[in-house]
Design an enzyme around this catalytic site. Sequence first.
Site, PDB file in Angstrom:
ATOM      1  N   SER A  18       0.854  -1.187  -0.051  1.00 56.13           N
ATOM      2  CA  SER A  18      -0.009   0.143  -0.186  1.00 56.13           C
ATOM      3  C   SER A  18       0.683   1.106  -0.123  1.00 56.13           C
ATOM      4  O   SER A  18       0.304   2.496  -0.052  1.00 56.13           O
ATOM      5  CB  SER A  18      -0.816  -0.033   1.226  1.00 56.13           C
ATOM      6  OG  SER A  18      -2.168  -0.985   1.073  1.00 56.13           O
ATOM      7  N   LEU A  20       2.834   2.837   2.401  1.00 55.92           N
ATOM      8  CA  LEU A  20       2.400   3.538   3.622  1.00 55.92           C
ATOM      9  C   LEU A  20       3.378   4.387   4.320  1.00 55.92           C
ATOM     10  O   LEU A  20       3.536   5.280   5.041  1.00 55.92           O
ATOM     11  CB  LEU A  20       1.769   2.784   4.650  1.00 55.92           C
ATOM     12  CG  LEU A  20       0.459   2.142   3.967  1.00 55.92           C
ATOM     13  CD1 LEU A  20       0.065   0.971   5.250  1.00 55.92           C
ATOM     14  CD2 LEU A  20      -0.527   2.995   3.815  1.00 55.92           C
ATOM     15  N   ASN A 100      12.314  -3.551  14.248  1.00 56.00           N
ATOM     16  CA  ASN A 100      11.453  -2.349  14.880  1.00 56.00           C
ATOM     17  C   ASN A 100      10.691  -2.463  16.113  1.00 56.00           C
ATOM     18  O   ASN A 100       9.775  -1.746  16.477  1.00 56.00           O
ATOM     19  CB  ASN A 100      10.700  -1.752  13.946  1.00 56.00           C
ATOM     20  CG  ASN A 100      11.557  -0.999  12.499  1.00 56.00           C
ATOM     21  OD1 ASN A 100      11.104  -1.713  11.495  1.00 56.00           O
ATOM     22  ND2 ASN A 100      12.525  -0.362  12.733  1.00 56.00           N
ATOM     23  N   HIS A 127       0.799   3.769  10.400  1.00 49.16           N
ATOM     24  CA  HIS A 127       0.317   2.227   9.970  1.00 49.16           C
ATOM     25  C   HIS A 127       1.251   1.459  10.953  1.00 49.16           C
ATOM     26  O   HIS A 127       0.815   0.352  11.181  1.00 49.16           O
ATOM     27  CB  HIS A 127       0.685   1.768   8.661  1.00 49.16           C
ATOM     28  CG  HIS A 127       1.931   1.913   8.254  1.00 49.16           C
ATOM     29  ND1 HIS A 127       2.913   3.102   8.128  1.00 49.16           N
ATOM     30  CD2 HIS A 127       3.142   0.904   7.939  1.00 49.16           C
ATOM     31  CE1 HIS A 127       3.855   2.782   7.740  1.00 49.16           C
ATOM     32  NE2 HIS A 127       4.066   1.653   7.615  1.00 49.16           N
ATOM     33  N   ARG A 128       2.359   2.233  11.562  1.00 47.73           N
ATOM     34  CA  ARG A 128       3.347   1.424  12.621  1.00 47.73           C
ATOM     35  C   ARG A 128       2.851   1.725  13.935  1.00 47.73           C
ATOM     36  O   ARG A 128       3.138   1.218  15.130  1.00 47.73           O
ATOM     37  CB  ARG A 128       4.581   1.635  12.257  1.00 47.73           C
ATOM     38  CG  ARG A 128       4.821   1.330  10.709  1.00 47.73           C
ATOM     39  CD  ARG A 128       6.388   0.628  10.753  1.00 47.73           C
ATOM     40  NE  ARG A 128       6.482  -0.807  11.472  1.00 47.73           N
ATOM     41  CZ  ARG A 128       7.376  -1.413  11.274  1.00 47.73           C
ATOM     42  NH1 ARG A 128       8.696  -0.974  10.570  1.00 47.73           N
ATOM     43  NH2 ARG A 128       7.577  -2.356  11.975  1.00 47.73           N
ATOM     44  N   GLU A 162      12.124   3.772  16.919  1.00 47.02           N
ATOM     45  CA  GLU A 162      11.960   2.807  15.924  1.00 47.02           C
ATOM     46  C   GLU A 162      12.837   1.435  16.380  1.00 47.02           C
ATOM     47  O   GLU A 162      13.058   0.757  15.261  1.00 47.02           O
ATOM     48  CB  GLU A 162      12.225   3.536  14.453  1.00 47.02           C
ATOM     49  CG  GLU A 162      11.480   4.729  14.316  1.00 47.02           C
ATOM     50  CD  GLU A 162      10.438   4.359  13.253  1.00 47.02           C
ATOM     51  OE1 GLU A 162      10.498   3.709  12.090  1.00 47.02           O
ATOM     52  OE2 GLU A 162       9.371   5.116  13.121  1.00 47.02           O
ATOM     53  N   ARG A 194      12.892   9.466  11.818  1.00 46.39           N
ATOM     54  CA  ARG A 194      12.249   8.540  12.705  1.00 46.39           C
ATOM     55  C   ARG A 194      12.589   8.403  14.024  1.00 46.39           C
ATOM     56  O   ARG A 194      11.995   7.944  14.981  1.00 46.39           O
ATOM     57  CB  ARG A 194      12.017   7.351  11.835  1.00 46.39           C
ATOM     58  CG  ARG A 194      11.368   7.464  10.656  1.00 46.39           C
ATOM     59  CD  ARG A 194      10.891   6.098   9.936  1.00 46.39           C
ATOM     60  NE  ARG A 194      10.732   6.256   8.598  1.00 46.39           N
ATOM     61  CZ  ARG A 194      10.124   5.358   7.964  1.00 46.39           C
ATOM     62  NH1 ARG A 194       9.901   4.073   8.415  1.00 46.39           N
ATOM     63  NH2 ARG A 194       9.654   5.356   6.514  1.00 46.39           N
ATOM     64  N   HIS A 230      16.203   3.942   7.913  1.00 46.06           N
ATOM     65  CA  HIS A 230      16.722   3.364   9.394  1.00 46.06           C
ATOM     66  C   HIS A 230      18.251   3.252   9.106  1.00 46.06           C
ATOM     67  O   HIS A 230      18.773   2.884   7.949  1.00 46.06           O
ATOM     68  CB  HIS A 230      16.044   2.041   9.728  1.00 46.06           C
ATOM     69  CG  HIS A 230      14.549   2.392  10.119  1.00 46.06           C
ATOM     70  ND1 HIS A 230      13.771   1.298   9.559  1.00 46.06           N
ATOM     71  CD2 HIS A 230      14.060   2.936  10.990  1.00 46.06           C
ATOM     72  CE1 HIS A 230      12.587   1.601  10.032  1.00 46.06           C
ATOM     73  NE2 HIS A 230      12.754   2.618  11.026  1.00 46.06           N
ATOM     74  N   ASN A 341       8.832  -4.304  -0.245  1.00 45.89           N
ATOM     75  CA  ASN A 341       7.902  -3.473   0.559  1.00 45.89           C
ATOM     76  C   ASN A 341       9.008  -2.670   1.570  1.00 45.89           C
ATOM     77  O   ASN A 341       8.692  -2.132   2.667  1.00 45.89           O
ATOM     78  CB  ASN A 341       7.001  -4.232   1.328  1.00 45.89           C
ATOM     79  CG  ASN A 341       5.767  -3.712   1.529  1.00 45.89           C
ATOM     80  OD1 ASN A 341       5.346  -2.613   1.136  1.00 45.89           O
ATOM     81  ND2 ASN A 341       4.741  -4.267   2.224  1.00 45.89           N
ATOM     82  N   CYS A 347      16.027  -6.452   8.944  1.00 48.38           N
ATOM     83  CA  CYS A 347      14.490  -5.786   9.159  1.00 48.38           C
ATOM     84  C   CYS A 347      13.714  -6.890   9.788  1.00 48.38           C
ATOM     85  O   CYS A 347      12.980  -6.688  10.716  1.00 48.38           O
ATOM     86  CB  CYS A 347      13.728  -5.187   7.973  1.00 48.38           C
ATOM     87  SG  CYS A 347      14.397  -3.684   7.275  1.00 48.38           S
TER      88      CYS A 347
END
Length: 418
Positions: A18, A20, A100, A127-128, A162, A194, A230, A341, A347
């Site tokens: 999506s 985001l 994260n 979203h997170r 994060e 972030r 990140h 993504n 990650c």
Amino acid sequence: MLREINFDGMIGPSHNFSGLSPGNLAATHNAGTLSHPRDAALQGIAKMRAALALGLVQGILPPHDRPNIRWLDQLGTAMASAGPRLRSDALSASAMWAANAATVSPAPDTADGLCHLTVANLQTMAHRSHEWPQTLAQLRIAFADSRHFAVHGPIPPPFGDEGAANHMRLASSHDAHGVELFVYGVGGGPYPARQHREASEAIARIHRLDPRHVLFAEQSPAAIAAGAFHNDVVAVANENVLLVHEQAFTDMDAVCSALQERLSSVVIEQIPAATVSLDDAVATYLLNAQLVTLPEGGMALIVPKEAHDHPRVAAWLGALLAKNGPVRRVVPVDVRQSMANGGGPACLRLRVVADPQTIDPRFLVDPARLDRIEALVRRLWPVSIDPGAIGDPALWRDLRRARTALLEELGLSELDRM
């Protein structure tokens, strides 16, 4: 016996594209395209198998409940009536990126001899931002033994945190006292920073770290602008080895000098921009790799196939191995769906140095357990999800059914009620 354990985020059935996350170039580039949750989860399982084959201890963190109806309730809406963006936010599978999930300081570094974990608030991205309650519930079960662990709630807003993606630890060995390096960003560029320094400083205090063995480094604005949202996109550390792009930090010389003062055995391998550009490093996620210690000695670098197959990046990897230094092996893995993504091998995992015997065994896996999980994924995970179809109630029911079955398989059905 203290060992490093990699807890991989299980890629959930709601995995979709999506777009985001501004600043995550892969995610925004692939927005609106067809995702393949089943393939994504199978790729993640294969990566866990590769780690087990290296002789490592492997953990798992199950996916979150999606769509997140409770979060939508707090916003005064429901999945059926929410707008497209809120629906996407509520359905996001981004908790799969366990780097994260939290920041972790192992027992050798802390004043009270406990392993401290602080769940990340992830408040910068909608979203997170609603992940932390479910992540915290998992951490409090997995690391419930208060003789060995202290699990903390999130740093309060407005300070963005994060997690381990902006934190590195260097030590002569996993069970030795180490130096903890917190990397923060500064706003004002094309994408949001972030990780706030204030959040990192708070975590260092909460974890009861010795200030003499803590460093704070500013992430290079150039790295953020290039898509290194990140720090773990441009640097990776393990024991006394740091692999880092020369443009990772605002003041690379100061960071290297401070590390060398605090850890005389540190080995720093800088990647020159003339050899591998920031664009190449970000596109291939070369440094979003798992640098791990092998039981027989030496280290392996688990990299995405995109890095292994890229000519300039592959040449640097070959030169690294030719030095016959600490890194003895490069292990390519296919995590293409995660990469699309915006998340590579690093990650997908949260590193915890601890005695495996002190951890709830339901969060640890072996090949036989992965066989059962794989069979369940093949049966229940969607083959594909079109972002245009995320408003389908039948999809939501299928997602819930798949996750519930996984939690039953793991013996963690209590998470279905949290």
